[in-house]
Design a protein around this motif. Structure first.
Motif, mmCIF file in Angstrom:
data_model
loop_
_atom_site.group_PDB
_atom_site.id
_atom_site.type_symbol
_atom_site.label_atom_id
_atom_site.label_comp_id
_atom_site.label_asym_id
_atom_site.label_seq_id
_atom_site.Cartn_x
_atom_site.Cartn_y
_atom_site.Cartn_z
ATOM 1 N N VAL A 184 0.850 -1.189 0.000
ATOM 2 C CA VAL A 184 0.000 0.000 0.000
ATOM 3 C C VAL A 184 0.892 1.247 0.000
ATOM 4 C CG1 VAL A 184 -1.720 1.328 1.299
ATOM 5 C CG2 VAL A 184 -1.895 -1.176 1.156
ATOM 6 N N SER A 185 0.611 2.194 -0.889
ATOM 7 C CA SER A 185 1.407 3.420 -0.969
ATOM 8 C C SER A 185 0.824 4.534 -0.121
ATOM 9 C CB SER A 185 1.494 3.883 -2.427
ATOM 10 O OG SER A 185 1.968 2.862 -3.269
ATOM 11 N N GLY A 186 -0.509 4.617 -0.066
ATOM 12 C CA GLY A 186 -1.155 5.698 0.666
ATOM 13 C C GLY A 186 -2.551 5.315 1.091
ATOM 14 N N ILE A 187 -3.120 6.113 1.988
ATOM 15 C CA ILE A 187 -4.453 5.838 2.527
ATOM 16 C C ILE A 187 -5.377 7.007 2.221
ATOM 17 C CG2 ILE A 187 -5.804 5.414 4.620
ATOM 18 C CD1 ILE A 187 -3.320 4.227 5.894
ATOM 19 N N ARG A 188 -6.561 6.678 1.669
ATOM 20 C CA ARG A 188 -7.605 7.687 1.562
ATOM 21 C C ARG A 188 -8.412 7.625 2.853
ATOM 22 N NH1 ARG A 188 -12.998 8.799 0.038
ATOM 23 N NH2 ARG A 188 -13.189 10.735 -1.146
ATOM 24 N N MET A 189 -8.385 8.702 3.596
ATOM 25 C CA MET A 189 -8.994 8.727 4.923
ATOM 26 C C MET A 189 -10.502 8.929 4.835
ATOM 27 S SD MET A 189 -6.517 8.270 7.029
ATOM 28 C CE MET A 189 -4.742 8.455 7.282
ATOM 29 N N ASP A 190 -11.244 7.989 5.369
ATOM 30 C CA ASP A 190 -12.698 8.067 5.324
ATOM 31 C C ASP A 190 -13.216 8.891 6.509
ATOM 32 O OD1 ASP A 190 -15.197 7.636 4.302
ATOM 33 O OD2 ASP A 190 -15.355 5.561 4.963
ATOM 34 N N ASN B 33 -10.673 13.521 2.154
ATOM 35 C CA ASN B 33 -11.982 13.473 1.495
ATOM 36 C C ASN B 33 -12.447 14.891 1.191
ATOM 37 O OD1 ASN B 33 -14.728 13.239 0.854
ATOM 38 N ND2 ASN B 33 -14.970 11.431 2.136
ATOM 39 N N ALA B 34 -12.533 15.218 -0.103
ATOM 40 C CA ALA B 34 -12.862 16.581 -0.519
ATOM 41 C C ALA B 34 -14.233 17.029 -0.029
ATOM 42 C CB ALA B 34 -12.808 16.688 -2.048
ATOM 43 N N SER B 35 -15.119 16.096 0.241
ATOM 44 C CA SER B 35 -16.488 16.444 0.610
ATOM 45 C C SER B 35 -16.613 16.990 2.024
ATOM 46 C CB SER B 35 -17.395 15.217 0.475
ATOM 47 O OG SER B 35 -17.424 14.761 -0.849
#
Length: 355
Positions: free
Chosen positions: A90-96, A116-118
């Motif tokens: 895994v290179s990176g994490i998209r944080m939920d 998360n842009a939202s």
């Protein structure tokens, strides 16, 4: 600049590898997957994630994983142990949603994080920087929207992206695929609602030219073969347009299948092939008048002998025009490729492929 989504457990390992090879051929560098997993399947997803990580690393790509606190726990890890994911490829994490700001800032110290842009607000961004968020390890990723009518408004999207860029953050968005779509709705996975019914290449070009972002990912799990071909052509700066032939005439075949490019003084209503007329001048037989019907958007026309020195001019129609006795309508661009016409600007190369 293009990347793709891979959904764990939805295809055989060899199929997954084949798709990664396709994306790599298109110059893709980033693969995205999601780890919103039920507790009882954790062991299956650990192996699946490690397999995907290995496949991605073998192709010198990067893997971003969408994770929540629940999915981290399902892997048997605490956030303090997230470095373990680096060992899994895994290179990176998209944080939920719901991950503490301190966790995000701390994770950015040793691996990239996608915000998360939202849910970003000026106050939250200020808080993240105060906690030590490493700007060079942070990006802002927009969501994809499975439900029709819920994709983002383009004007708001552009405004937000300008704000992110002003704060030194790169942005990423999704476009729909057109091969195997993701359930349960199977309505595409775009970021912008405008792209839901648009072909992948047209959606891609829309983001590149009209709504610039730093990264573009295919939301759905695959591309159709024709779309793959279109992306390959675009790697050579050529837009591939698919069409249906409306006349049965061998004389037109060689003319249609030239390497075309739009004139450097582009017309308002039509795309004019710079290559067609010089080629037509070498034809032994004149181009007879036939099928002189009204020209709809996407009509492919060739001027016949009644147009004098314009005989052989090939055009793609951008604005509906009346019938002209000196203009033969020889083909029609397929509906899916009509949005591509707006991206054939001055000097842009294009090719025509008959269905």
């Amino acid at each position: 600049m293009i990347g793709a989504s891979v959904f764990l457990g939805q295809q055989e390992e060899h199929e997954q590898e084949s798709y990664l090879d396709v994306i790599a051929e298109l110059g893709g560098m980033t693969i995205f997957t999601s780890l919103h997993i039920p507790e009882d399947n954790a062991s299956i997803y650990i192996k699946a994630l490690q397999t995907l990580g290995s496949q991605v690393q073998a192709r010198n790509m990067e893997l971003y994983v969408d994770m929540s606190t629940h999915s981290m726990a399902s892997l048997g890890l605490q956030w303090e142990e997230s470095r373990t994911l680096l060992d899994w490829g895994v290179s990176g994490i998209r944080m939920d949603y719901g991950i503490e700001s301190a966790v995000i800032a701390n994770t950015s110290q040793y691996m990239p994080v996608a915000l998360n842009a939202s849910i970003i607000t000026p106050e939250w961004m200020e808080d993240l920087f105060a906690l030590g968020l490493v700007k060079d390890h942070a990006e802002v990723w927009h969501n994809y929207y499975p439900r029709p009518e819920t994709g983002l408004d383009a004007e708001w999207f552009d405004k937000q992206n300008r704000w992110f860029k002003d704060n030194g953050l790169k942005t990423v968005a999704f476009i729909p695929g057109d091969g195997r779509l993701r359930g349960p709705l199977y309505k595409g996975l775009p970021t912008l609602e405008d792209h839901r019914s648009t072909s992948p290449l047209a959606s891609y070009l829309s983001l590149v030219k009209d709504h610039p972002v730093d990264g573009i990912l295919i939301g759905d799990p695959s591309l159709s073969r024709p779309s793959v071909d279109q992306f390959k052509y675009y790697q050579n700066n050529t837009i591939l347009i698919r069409y249906e032939l409306l006349v049965d005439e061998s004389q037109m075949s060689s003319l249609l299948h030239l390497d075309h490019w739009n004139r450097f003084d582009p017309a308002r209503d039509v795309i004019r092939s710079e290559a067609a007329r010089p080629f037509a001048q070498k034809l032994v037989e004149p181009i007879a008048a036939r099928n002189q019907i009204a020209r709809t958007k996407g009509a492919i026309t060739v001027d016949n002998e009644l147009y004098g020195r314009y005989q052989g001019e090939l055009q793609l129609i951008k604005t509906p025009l009346k019938a002209n006795e000196a203009v033969n309508v020889v083909g029609q661009v397929v509906k899916e490729d009509l949005p591509l016409l707006e991206f054939i600007g001055a000097g842009q190369r294009f090719s025509l492929k008959r269905l």
